[in-house]
Design a protein around this motif. Structure first.
Motif, short mmCIF file in Angstrom:
data_model
loop_
_atom_site.label_atom_id
_atom_site.label_comp_id
_atom_site.label_asym_id
_atom_site.label_seq_id
_atom_site.Cartn_x
_atom_site.Cartn_y
_atom_site.Cartn_z
N CYS A 41 0.84 -1.20 0.00
CA CYS A 41 0.00 0.00 0.00
C CYS A 41 0.88 1.26 0.00
O CYS A 41 1.89 1.32 0.70
N CYS A 46 1.48 2.74 6.27
CA CYS A 46 0.54 1.62 6.23
C CYS A 46 1.27 0.28 6.16
O CYS A 46 1.29 -0.46 7.12
N CYS A 62 -4.44 -0.18 0.01
CA CYS A 62 -4.96 -1.43 0.58
C CYS A 62 -6.48 -1.41 0.52
O CYS A 62 -7.12 -2.43 0.27
N CYS A 67 -6.88 4.00 3.38
CA CYS A 67 -5.75 4.77 2.84
C CYS A 67 -6.13 5.55 1.58
O CYS A 67 -5.67 6.67 1.40
ZN LIG Z 1 -3.02 1.11 3.35
#
Ligand SMILES: [Zn+2]
Length: 84
Positions: A41, A46, A62, A67
């Protein structure tokens, strides 16, 4: 044919059952032709991995709810305020 196979333990796994299932699925992914589609990601901090099943292989996040949404909000804020 002389290879390896998964076997479920006979005794109950208790609290470790979920982690064994996740390890099993990770091992299957590593041995599959989907390995080339595994991405990390792009969200800051993350680090989640995902399988990019998009047709153009351009997925960056993701999840769009997490995100992806934060990145969109950040872009909007930068455009609206001119600040980073
Ligand atoms: Zn993410």
């Amino acid at each position: 044919g002389g290879g390896y196979a998964w076997a479920e333990p006979r005794a109950g796994l208790g609290l470790s059952a979920p982690i064994i299932r996740i390890a099993h699925q990770a091992a299957e992914l590593l041995a599959s032709d989907r390995l080339g589609r595994v991405r990390c990601c792009a969200g800051p901090g993350c680090g989640w991995l995902f399988v990019d099943a998009s047709p153009n292989r351009g997925r960056r996040w993701c999840s769009m709810e997490g995100c992806g949404n934060r990145a969109k909000a950040k872009r909007h804020y930068r455009r609206a305020t001119g600040r980073a």
